[in-house]
Design an enzyme around this catalytic site. Sequence first.
Site, PDB file in Angstrom:
ATOM      1  N   ASP A  42       0.824  -1.204   0.000  1.00 12.34           N
ATOM      2  CA  ASP A  42       0.000   0.000   0.000  1.00 12.34           C
ATOM      3  C   ASP A  42       0.864   1.263   0.000  1.00 12.34           C
ATOM      4  OD1 ASP A  42      -2.667   1.320   0.449  1.00 12.34           O
ATOM      5  OD2 ASP A  42      -1.680   1.965   2.299  1.00 12.34           O
ATOM      6  N   GLU A  68       1.057  -0.574  -5.103  1.00 10.58           N
ATOM      7  CA  GLU A  68       0.065   0.467  -5.330  1.00 10.58           C
ATOM      8  C   GLU A  68       0.859   1.773  -5.439  1.00 10.58           C
ATOM      9  OE1 GLU A  68      -3.239   3.375  -3.687  1.00 10.58           O
ATOM     10  OE2 GLU A  68      -1.785   2.439  -2.372  1.00 10.58           O
TER      11      GLU A  68
END
Length: 736
Positions: free
Chosen positions: A405, A458
């Site tokens: 993330d 990401e």
Amino acid sequence: MTPRNGIRPAKPLDESDRERLLSGTHHDPHALLGAHVVRGGVVFRVLRPYAESVTLLAKGLRAELHADGDGFFSALLPLRKAPEYTLQVAYEDTTVEFADPYRFLPALGDLDLHLIGEGRHEELWQALGARPMTHQGVTGTRFTLWAPNARGVRVVGDFNYWDGTASSMRSLGSSGIWELFLPGIGDGTLYKFEITRPDGTRTVRADPMARRTEAPPANASVVTESHHVWHDAEWMEQRGSRPVHEAPLSVYEVHLPSWRPGLTYRQLATQLPAYVRDLGFTHVEFMPVAEHPFGGSWGYQVTGFYAPTARMGAPDDFRHLVDALHRAGIGVIVDWVPAHFPKDDWALAEFDGRPLYEHSDPARAAHPDWGTLEFDYGRKEVRNFLVANAVYWCEEFHIDGLRVDAVASMLYLDYSREHGEWSPNEHGGRENLDAVDFLQEMNATVYRRCPGVVTIAEESTAWDGVTRATHHVGPGGFGGLGFGLKWNMGWMHDSLGYMEHEPVHRKFHHNEMTFSMVYAYSENYVLPISHDEVVHGKRALVSKMPGDWWQQRANHRAYLGFMWAHPGKQLLFMGQEFAQGAEWSEGHGPDWWLLDPSYEAEPDHRGVRDLVRELNAVYAATPALWQQDTVPEGFAWVDGGAADDNVLAFLRFDAEGAPLLAVSNFSPVVRHEYRIGVPPSVSAWAEVLNTDAARFGGGDVGTEEPLKPESVAAHGHRTSVQLTLPPLATVWLKPV
């Protein structure tokens, strides 16, 4: 005092030592407590507050120790060496017997300490935290903690009524590690660490390496050991047999606590694998499962990096869920959050009284967007904590992929910071060189240790080489970050922007659907329609679409057909597979009632779900859609410029050159006898998927009979076919 049976009082402790033991600030309590050979015998010294008496028991020996006040008990026995012994401690209402924790040698080896000191302990969870074990023939738990700034550390828990006076840890030299072996402590015990800060104040903290926690809002760590027997050997052996870039990868993203609210890991294991397998997804991706105090963060503010959230069960229950998915032929990806951590005063923030896991520079430590703290990637112990954590999830829980993330927030020193709020790196640039080194080390370590695992970034910027190998240096002078795949945020943003326009306006935005192919092979991409796109006022996927309800669903289906045919792997968030109209909420999860047969519009939603099942089935059976995802040879435009028609047509090819033709009509009108150029090598084409089919809720417009190419040149080909293009639909055709 007159000696009794040869037992004499021990020499009194130095007052300074006595005070430091009582306050929990002695760096080596084992040097004073326990058994020690001295001139004239063996001194036994025990610290047990509130005890009325302490009796030493050994083979052929029973000796009551002298009460020295403040909970200290001692005796000098005329022995040549210290025996193996236990203590019988009498309190006002009970008597307990146990081995003395202070008679044991350190239970952490020199190699472990060396690797920790080097920041290279790839199995850090085996060395730090609470580990049940047998040590010197006695069963108990070894507690170890990295707290280099602490003046003292004690273990507190339900076993000592959260009073650590009798459980002081010893410092293992300059390593910053504190250690204590506690006999008789085992699985299920609650504990924390009481740390004396450099300024003398105390703080009680959860274990950063805890492998199990209490269910929030409680936050104690829990001693645990795994008893799970894995049954996924076949899956683990074959998962790395084909590179992920050359294999089908279709991902169903799930927020576990809300997929079916109230289910445990074990209950999920009886429902989720069957559902995902029925729809044909190759993988699930779990939003973060590491322990987090606030459910509304969806797991993206982690306090327990080594513990699956206790909201749905114990770590072995989570293993059971992964095992069940593997036995159903489904891979498991988890969201991993090494970019930041929350400021809770019982967790990592200023852990031992000074910045430890976070950067020492407050401007570098505070994350500007989320009210959290950023890790200090330049500190070798912190980097080790995170690298080992990535390995831990893959090895201990058989995880098949890590979606990392917020990579962009790690890579740039000026991320969300204005001029004057950040300082350049040593080369004058804005790149966070420590974070680059960390990501490269993490990826290299995971790929070396865990065959078949894929890491997914990401990352929303144009950073060069996110999915390039770490040893390949790019134009910017950096080696690749080493990820296997990267979320294509540009494709997601552009394509959704196009779809939100009324069809009459789409011709002015046609390039938003074609621009992705300009950079399609700069990285290895995943096409994500994730949870982020269906919350916070962004609306559910079907609700983004213009028109009436029929047109919204048709747009939705056509978009999915385009997405599954486009180069890149697919990811779809739960609820979007059956056109849920409401935004997702972690409070109630998907609107499963839309699929209830008693609901009037149920066929509308079931049709979209049936389409997703069909998309996945044809996708998995068609190598042209995945075998050459990452090379230009796998794709060719037939017509990427039909803006006035709102039509996109392209070919996909497998490694043998076998094609699939995908045509999307994003206009609400039927286009009859629409000519599409095709390769002359194909003698006939047949429709294998049509998002307008009646069984999906469409109008059933299409081409039923196989199409034979005509010798009419079109789109650069000598031959072409004429199609009937359904309105707001995507069709796929393959050679007969």
